[in-house]
Enzyme design. Structure first.
Site, mmCIF file in Angstrom:
data_model
loop_
_atom_site.group_PDB
_atom_site.id
_atom_site.type_symbol
_atom_site.label_atom_id
_atom_site.label_comp_id
_atom_site.label_asym_id
_atom_site.label_seq_id
_atom_site.Cartn_x
_atom_site.Cartn_y
_atom_site.Cartn_z
ATOM 1 N N ASP A 1 0.844 -1.187 0.000
ATOM 2 C CA ASP A 1 0.000 0.000 0.000
ATOM 3 C C ASP A 1 0.894 1.257 0.000
ATOM 4 O O ASP A 1 1.847 1.337 -0.769
ATOM 5 C CB ASP A 1 -0.961 -0.045 1.190
ATOM 6 N N TRP A 2 0.614 2.243 0.849
ATOM 7 C CA TRP A 2 1.429 3.452 0.889
ATOM 8 C C TRP A 2 2.875 3.162 1.286
ATOM 9 O O TRP A 2 3.784 3.936 0.969
ATOM 10 C CB TRP A 2 0.817 4.478 1.844
ATOM 11 N N TRP B 1 -12.445 3.716 -3.502
ATOM 12 C CA TRP B 1 -11.909 3.845 -2.146
ATOM 13 C C TRP B 1 -11.778 5.306 -1.753
ATOM 14 O O TRP B 1 -12.171 5.700 -0.659
ATOM 15 C CB TRP B 1 -10.560 3.143 -2.072
ATOM 16 N N ASP C 1 -7.696 -8.535 -3.600
ATOM 17 C CA ASP C 1 -7.622 -7.073 -3.484
ATOM 18 C C ASP C 1 -8.275 -6.429 -4.706
ATOM 19 O O ASP C 1 -7.788 -6.598 -5.831
ATOM 20 C CB ASP C 1 -6.161 -6.655 -3.381
ATOM 21 N N HIS D 1 -6.357 -7.170 0.290
ATOM 22 C CA HIS D 1 -5.434 -6.036 0.239
ATOM 23 C C HIS D 1 -4.390 -6.103 1.348
ATOM 24 O O HIS D 1 -3.206 -5.883 1.107
ATOM 25 C CB HIS D 1 -6.236 -4.731 0.328
#
Length: 460
Positions: free
Chosen positions: A285-286, A326, A412, A441
């Site tokens: 993710d980030w 999202w 995901d 995810h």
């Protein structure tokens, strides 16, 4: 035994406790008595002696055994200012003491009735008489003062909280499932400007590999609790920071405090501050959007990449429909329940594990990062972070010299197999990925298998 006699010897134990306090140790003292003669004295010395067994009772038992020339202390009594722990209780029973007398109760580790009672264990082959509460108030008062002083010193040592930030109360992190690691903090990075940043740092500093684990939104270092034990069991080091605004790190009150460049610079300075070497970069993710831009600045620090459900946001391709959905949900429902989000995609998680993801965010004032991060993803070529992400793409494609391991949570809807296969094509030498068909995810919630495979793959 008379109360006057018990009080007399307990006061001698209190004199030993004062010696411990004066030396900076937890103020506990003990004496061993044979008849009316003191044959052993001891006070806490674990810190000074670098010895986890150097409790007051153990020190007194050792001196008494040496004085009497026998490790069996038949007919002797031990007086101690604090209820003994399991270790000391076992030693007392093994030494065949006639009687044990303690002062203050210990509700956290006491093994003479508070937590458990080893002296009442009928399966053991020795019975030792037990008396508690002798001069309890006098014995407890130095302990109370000691720990109040320690807490005050700890608070004084913490950097002051900036006026434009909040700090999640520590009690929010007490007793979280499968998260036993001690917190570490850094606040002297130039980019932090006085904010305090939390990180886990486990394993030897000179380990053959250091796993640098970067989380995403809305997670924190708790996300890696299933993977850390696998890495540590190999004798490796694990470093897992909480991004500013997440976990135990300070949380700016305003969304405008967050930006791609700010968070990237913090991570660059953090890696340099800890002087991390032989790094396997672990991202999702980030953690990937930011983390994948780090190695090109200091390639010599990095030996490997473990990449899961993330991307490089270069601003050159439209954001996926899944991500747009999202982002819209975050804007429409900024107070969304993080625990529910994790539960929905990870039915194997317990309610306590899901709730742990809410721990850093007790109210709206602590959630600025959650509101800021979805709009921060670079959408256009001129967006903040897009240009450095394009440079990172070129680095991974043309210049990366390390090994890469990719794991994909197939369920995901945002950063699943299509996105990850496109990223794989941009990473030089990246082999076929490990696809977890049942994972979504937050693939780290199935992280034991990934960690075991990665350990074998990256074995030095």
């Amino acid at each position: 035994m008379s109360a006057t006699r018990d009080a007399q010897f307990m006061r001698l134990a209190l004199e030993q406790a004062e010696q411990a306090r004066a030396a900076g140790e937890v103020p506990v003292g003990a004496v061993v008595v044979q008849g009316d003669r003191v044959v052993g004295r001891g006070h806490n010395r674990p810190v000074a002696g670098h010895d986890p067994t150097a409790h007051a009772e153990i020190m007194a038992l050792r001196e008494a055994a040496a004085a009497l020339g026998n490790y069996r202390l038949d007919g002797c009594e031990l007086f101690v200012t604090l209820e003994p722990c399991a270790m000391c209780s076992g030693a007392m029973l093994h030494s065949r003491l006639k009687r044990v007398v303690f002062g203050a109760a210990d509700p956290k580790t006491g093994a003479a009735g508070s937590v458990l009672n080893l002296f009442d264990e009928r399966r053991l082959n020795h019975r030792t008489q037990l008396s508690g509460g002798v001069l309890a108030a006098e014995c407890g008062e130095p302990l109370t003062r000691f720990f109040v002083s320690r807490r005050q010193e700890a608070r004084a040592a913490q950097p002051p909280l900036r006026d434009d930030a909040v700090r999640t109360p520590e009690e929010r992190f007490a007793g979280l499932p499968d998260y036993p690691w001690a917190p570490n903090y850094v606040s002297d990075l130039a980019s932090l400007a006085g904010l305090r940043m939390h990180y886990l740092d486990e394993g030897p500093k000179d380990a053959p590999l250091t796993w640098l684990c970067l989380h995403g939104n809305p997670a924190w270092s708790y996300l890696y609790r299933r993977m850390l034990p696998v890495f540590l069991a190999q004798g490796h080091r694990v470093v897992a920071p909480d991004l500013v605004g997440f976990g135990r790190s300070d949380k700016p009150k305003k969304e405008s405090a967050h930006g791609f460049d700010f968070h990237r610079q913090v991570l660059l300075e953090f890696v340099e501050r800890l002087d991390l070497q032989d790094v396997v970069l672990v991202v999702q993710d980030w953690g990937g959007l930011l983390g994948l831009t780090l190695p090109m600045e200091a390639p010599g620090r990095y030996r490997g990449l473990l990449v899961m459900n993330t991307t490089l946001a270069t601003g050159e391709a439209p954001l996926s429909p899944g991500f747009l959905a999202w982002r819209e949900m975050c804007a429409r429902n900024p107070e969304f329940d993080i625990a529910r989000l994790f539960a929905r995609g990870n039915p194997h998680m317990s309610a306590g594990e899901c709730a742990a993801y809410n721990a850093p965010f007790p109210d709206r004032g602590h959630r600025a990062a959650l509101r800021a991060f979805a709009p921060m993803v670079p959408e256009f070529p001129t967006s903040e972070g897009a240009e450095v992400s394009r440079r990172a793409r070129d680095f991974w494609r043309d210049d990366w010299q390390g090994r890469s391991f990719m794991a994909i949570g197939a369920q995901d809807p945002v950063l699943g197999p299509p996105v990850m296969q496109a990223l794989r094509a941009q990473i030089r030498g990246c082999p076929e990925p490990l696809v977890l068909e049942h994972a979504g995810h937050f693939v780290q919630e199935h992280g034991e298998e990934i960690a075991r495979r990665a350990v074998g793959y990256f074995r030095p």
